[in-house]
Design a protein around this motif. Structure first.
Motif, PDB file in Angstrom:
ATOM      1  N   ALA A   1      39.616  52.219  52.125  1.00 49.85           N
ATOM      2  CA  ALA A   1      40.750  51.201  52.609  1.00 49.85           C
ATOM      3  C   ALA A   1      40.499  49.951  52.185  1.00 49.85           C
ATOM      4  O   ALA A   1      41.531  48.974  52.448  1.00 49.85           O
ATOM      5  N   MET A   2      39.820  49.665  51.042  1.00 50.68           N
ATOM      6  CA  MET A   2      39.247  48.691  50.496  1.00 50.68           C
ATOM      7  C   MET A   2      40.321  48.310  49.537  1.00 50.68           C
ATOM      8  O   MET A   2      40.773  49.124  48.676  1.00 50.68           O
ATOM      9  N   ARG A   3      40.766  46.962  49.247  1.00 47.47           N
ATOM     10  CA  ARG A   3      41.781  46.448  48.113  1.00 47.47           C
ATOM     11  C   ARG A   3      40.945  45.817  47.192  1.00 47.47           C
ATOM     12  O   ARG A   3      40.467  44.510  47.612  1.00 47.47           O
ATOM     13  N   MET A   4      41.061  46.309  45.896  1.00 43.24           N
ATOM     14  CA  MET A   4      40.400  45.750  44.935  1.00 43.24           C
ATOM     15  C   MET A   4      41.143  45.418  43.556  1.00 43.24           C
ATOM     16  O   MET A   4      42.049  46.082  43.663  1.00 43.24           O
ATOM     17  N   VAL A   5      40.534  44.854  42.972  1.00 42.19           N
ATOM     18  CA  VAL A   5      41.129  44.537  41.670  1.00 42.19           C
ATOM     19  C   VAL A   5      40.340  45.003  40.345  1.00 42.19           C
ATOM     20  O   VAL A   5      39.058  45.107  40.612  1.00 42.19           O
ATOM     21  N   HIS A   6      40.789  45.686  39.471  1.00 40.96           N
ATOM     22  CA  HIS A   6      40.014  46.327  38.265  1.00 40.96           C
ATOM     23  C   HIS A   6      39.878  45.210  37.136  1.00 40.96           C
ATOM     24  O   HIS A   6      41.123  44.612  36.607  1.00 40.96           O
ATOM     25  N   ALA A   7      38.660  44.787  36.685  1.00 44.65           N
ATOM     26  CA  ALA A   7      38.594  43.629  35.797  1.00 44.65           C
ATOM     27  C   ALA A   7      39.124  44.299  34.472  1.00 44.65           C
ATOM     28  O   ALA A   7      39.578  43.356  33.638  1.00 44.65           O
ATOM     29  N   GLU A   8      39.331  45.401  34.049  1.00 44.30           N
ATOM     30  CA  GLU A   8      39.881  45.624  32.877  1.00 44.30           C
ATOM     31  C   GLU A   8      41.362  45.902  32.779  1.00 44.30           C
ATOM     32  O   GLU A   8      42.133  46.048  31.698  1.00 44.30           O
ATOM     33  N   ASP A   9      42.233  45.824  33.991  1.00 43.47           N
ATOM     34  CA  ASP A   9      43.405  45.396  34.201  1.00 43.47           C
ATOM     35  C   ASP A   9      44.064  44.386  33.332  1.00 43.47           C
ATOM     36  O   ASP A   9      43.445  43.445  33.092  1.00 43.47           O
ATOM     37  N   SER A  10      45.422  43.982  33.010  1.00 42.59           N
ATOM     38  CA  SER A  10      45.729  43.030  32.333  1.00 42.59           C
ATOM     39  C   SER A  10      45.737  41.778  33.212  1.00 42.59           C
ATOM     40  O   SER A  10      45.838  41.926  34.605  1.00 42.59           O
ATOM     41  N   PRO A  11      45.492  40.534  32.619  1.00 42.74           N
ATOM     42  CA  PRO A  11      45.447  39.254  33.700  1.00 42.74           C
ATOM     43  C   PRO A  11      46.775  39.086  34.498  1.00 42.74           C
ATOM     44  O   PRO A  11      46.351  38.889  35.877  1.00 42.74           O
ATOM     45  N   GLU A  12      47.849  39.528  34.080  1.00 42.41           N
ATOM     46  CA  GLU A  12      48.880  39.433  34.757  1.00 42.41           C
ATOM     47  C   GLU A  12      48.971  40.371  36.229  1.00 42.41           C
ATOM     48  O   GLU A  12      49.426  39.796  37.090  1.00 42.41           O
ATOM     49  N   ALA A  13      48.668  41.422  35.688  1.00 42.36           N
ATOM     50  CA  ALA A  13      48.674  42.720  36.837  1.00 42.36           C
ATOM     51  C   ALA A  13      47.377  42.111  37.920  1.00 42.36           C
ATOM     52  O   ALA A  13      47.789  42.162  39.051  1.00 42.36           O
ATOM     53  N   VAL A  14      46.439  41.654  37.440  1.00 42.52           N
ATOM     54  CA  VAL A  14      45.378  41.142  38.403  1.00 42.52           C
ATOM     55  C   VAL A  14      45.832  40.132  39.374  1.00 42.52           C
ATOM     56  O   VAL A  14      45.758  40.114  40.369  1.00 42.52           O
ATOM     57  N   VAL A  15      46.131  38.946  38.658  1.00 45.73           N
ATOM     58  CA  VAL A  15      47.078  37.908  39.455  1.00 45.73           C
ATOM     59  C   VAL A  15      47.941  38.165  40.208  1.00 45.73           C
ATOM     60  O   VAL A  15      47.908  37.633  41.502  1.00 45.73           O
ATOM     61  N   ARG A  16      48.943  39.167  39.837  1.00 47.66           N
ATOM     62  CA  ARG A  16      49.869  39.503  40.729  1.00 47.66           C
ATOM     63  C   ARG A  16      49.340  40.442  41.804  1.00 47.66           C
ATOM     64  O   ARG A  16      49.615  40.261  43.121  1.00 47.66           O
ATOM     65  N   THR A  17      48.306  41.108  41.804  1.00 50.86           N
ATOM     66  CA  THR A  17      47.577  41.970  42.756  1.00 50.86           C
ATOM     67  C   THR A  17      47.010  40.983  43.758  1.00 50.86           C
ATOM     68  O   THR A  17      47.113  41.366  44.954  1.00 50.86           O
ATOM     69  N   ILE A  18      46.419  40.078  43.245  1.00 49.06           N
ATOM     70  CA  ILE A  18      45.552  39.036  44.246  1.00 49.06           C
ATOM     71  C   ILE A  18      46.535  38.336  44.976  1.00 49.06           C
ATOM     72  O   ILE A  18      46.427  37.877  46.211  1.00 49.06           O
ATOM     73  N   LEU A  19      47.458  37.735  44.305  1.00 50.20           N
ATOM     74  CA  LEU A  19      48.580  36.940  45.049  1.00 50.20           C
ATOM     75  C   LEU A  19      49.385  37.552  46.011  1.00 50.20           C
ATOM     76  O   LEU A  19      49.887  37.165  47.168  1.00 50.20           O
ATOM     77  N   ASP A  20      49.671  39.002  45.756  1.00 50.83           N
ATOM     78  CA  ASP A  20      50.489  39.945  46.935  1.00 50.83           C
ATOM     79  C   ASP A  20      49.602  40.373  47.829  1.00 50.83           C
ATOM     80  O   ASP A  20      50.018  40.952  48.922  1.00 50.83           O
ATOM     81  N   SER A  21      48.292  40.159  47.822  1.00 52.91           N
ATOM     82  CA  SER A  21      47.463  40.823  48.823  1.00 52.91           C
ATOM     83  C   SER A  21      47.554  39.534  50.032  1.00 52.91           C
ATOM     84  O   SER A  21      47.349  38.292  49.664  1.00 52.91           O
ATOM     85  N   PRO A  22      47.300  40.242  51.397  1.00 49.99           N
ATOM     86  CA  PRO A  22      47.287  39.600  52.663  1.00 49.99           C
ATOM     87  C   PRO A  22      45.908  38.648  52.811  1.00 49.99           C
ATOM     88  O   PRO A  22      45.537  37.910  53.523  1.00 49.99           O
ATOM     89  N   HIS A  23      44.934  39.118  51.804  1.00 48.21           N
ATOM     90  CA  HIS A  23      43.497  38.689  51.952  1.00 48.21           C
ATOM     91  C   HIS A  23      43.120  37.646  50.787  1.00 48.21           C
ATOM     92  O   HIS A  23      43.790  37.376  49.840  1.00 48.21           O
ATOM     93  N   THR A  24      42.368  36.733  51.169  1.00 49.20           N
ATOM     94  CA  THR A  24      42.249  35.677  50.496  1.00 49.20           C
ATOM     95  C   THR A  24      40.845  36.030  49.315  1.00 49.20           C
ATOM     96  O   THR A  24      40.664  35.247  48.238  1.00 49.20           O
ATOM     97  N   ARG A  25      39.968  36.970  49.759  1.00 49.29           N
ATOM     98  CA  ARG A  25      38.994  37.453  48.744  1.00 49.29           C
ATOM     99  C   ARG A  25      39.273  39.045  48.345  1.00 49.29           C
ATOM    100  O   ARG A  25      39.522  39.775  49.296  1.00 49.29           O
TER     101      ARG A  25
END
Length: 433
Positions: free
Chosen positions: A222-246
């Motif tokens: 159930a963990m929400r994570m980001v992949h370091a190899e994804d495009s920077p735009e996708a990573v930023v969008r994933t983090i900003l869309d998440s309800p979590h701050t970390r």
């Protein structure tokens, strides 16, 4: 009988009767003192002593030697009761002859039960702290005098019980401090003095020593994570869309956590590059991950969070494999209940049905369900409600399969592969009804 002899008899009669009633009063004092001092609140006495009441200090010291205190009071109580009964028998034999024994037995039984037992003990238990403070000084004097005899009696009692394999310790309480607190809170809740929410919060604090981070962590599935190899735009969008701050950052495989990125750090980095996500290197922004064993108890983990001034840790098993993650908020929720803010996503995990049953998602923790519905399902062998069903049934059940245990009827509503995703739970009394 001459007039002088009759006057002497009457005088002796009243003196003996007065002595009997004085002894009954002394018995009442000992009975009430014993009840009050054993029921007095140690915490209340400590507070009063701190506030300058010397009597509270006396009560506290008497309670600290409870076996010596009770022994001395019982000795005094039995002495006065026996003496009062002997005097009454002697007096009534002179009046009624041989039948005086029966009259004395009945009369003293009634007087002692009412005036030396029930009345003083009822009075004492109605306000034990106040009663204990009132009798503290005379009881202290009495215990000083008869304390050594009480110690001898207690020693003899321990030796006799030791012959039967029973060991008594004057210093060791049968209940731990946590158990005593929990029992007191539960009792006050049943009496209506403590509301359910306060009982749950106090219980949550007491449970921290008994729970491990594996009991409350967010499981890796159930963990929400980001992949370091994804495009920077996708990573930023994933983090900003998440309800979590970390969010954890992984590379290569999901078990390879290389860092934890904080939304504030990301926003600062975006501001530094003119809000151009393409210029962001998420691996450089991420903080070093903190790994903790899944067997760490919550009290130690809470102290570690506070000591390190961080709110987030990755949980690993004994082989170093990632099991999940735990946050400071997860631990606080064990104390205060669910913490929600305007960015949390409301995930319906428990739904009450009109027929009295409850529809529950399989991943709902047993502790959360117990707290919400005031149930007492065991959580020693399983963390989630689905895990409890699997543990009790010893199989991976099929859909619509039902089981009965712990006073509830569990019906599997939905299963995905080997995971139970939804259950219906109904108390047995509702099933029977």
């Amino acid at each position: 009988m001459t007039a002088d002899a009759f006057a002497s008899f009457i005088s002796d009669y009243w003196l003996t009767a007065l002595a009997i009633f004085c002894l009954i009063g002394a018995s009442a004092f000992f009975s009430g003192s014993e009840t009050a001092l054993t029921a007095a609140s140690r915490s209340r006495m400590h507070t009063l002593e701190t506030n300058g009441d010397p009597r509270a200090g006396v009560v506290g010291r008497l309670i600290d030697r409870r076996d010596r205190l009770i022994g001395a009071l019982l000795i005094g109580n039995n002495l006065v009761n026996i003496l009062a009964s002997s005097l009454a028998t002697s007096l009534l034999l002179g009046i009624f002859g041989d039948s005086g024994v029966a009259v004395a037995t009945i009369a003293m039984t009634v007087l002692l039960v009412i005036f030396a037992e029930v009345l003083p003990k009822s009075w004492a238990i109605s306000g034990p702290d106040r009663f204990a403070l009132a009798v503290s000084k005379p009881v202290r004097i009495f215990v000083k005098i008869f304390g050594p005899l009480s110690s001898v009696v207690n020693w003899i009692v321990r030796k006799i019980l030791g012959l039967f394999g029973v060991t008594l310790s004057a210093e060791t309480s049968m209940l731990s401090a946590h158990e005593e607190l929990r029992g007191a809170v539960d009792l006050l809740h049943r009496e209506g003095s403590v509301i359910k929410a306060d009982r749950d919060r106090l219980g949550g604090v007491l449970d921290l020593d008994e729970l491990e981070v594996s009991d409350i962590m967010v499981h890796r599935t159930a963990m929400r994570m980001v992949h370091a190899e994804d495009s920077p735009e996708a990573v930023v969008r994933t983090i900003l869309d998440s309800p979590h701050t970390r969010m954890p950052v992984w590379r290569g495989q999901t078990d390879n956590i290389i860092g934890v990125v904080h939304a504030k750090d990301l926003l600062r980095a975006l501001a530094d590059v003119g809000n151009d996500p393409a210029r962001i290197d998420i691996a450089k922004i991420a903080q070093k991950p903190w790994f903790v064993p899944d067997t760490t108890n919550l009290k130690d983990q809470l102290n570690a969070f506070l000591r390190r001034k961080t709110h987030f840790a990755i949980v690993v098993d004994e082989y170093g494999e990632v099991e999940g993650l735990v946050t400071l908020e997860d631990i606080l929720e064990e104390i205060v209940g669910e913490i929600a803010d305007e960015h949390d996503i409301d995930m319906q995990g428990v739904r009450q049905e009109a027929d009295g049953s409850v529809v529950v998602d399989g991943q709902v923790p047993i502790r959360d369900l117990n707290r919400a519905l005031d149930w007492s399902l065991p959580d020693e062998e399983a963390t989630t409600i689905a895990g409890l069903v699997i543990h009790e049934s010893q199989i991976i059940p099929d859909e619509r399969q039902a089981f009965t245990f712990h006073g509830k009827r569990f019906t599997v509503m939905k299963r995905e592969k080997n995971r139970i995703t939804r259950l219906r739970i109904k108390p047995l009394e509702d099933v029977v009804g």
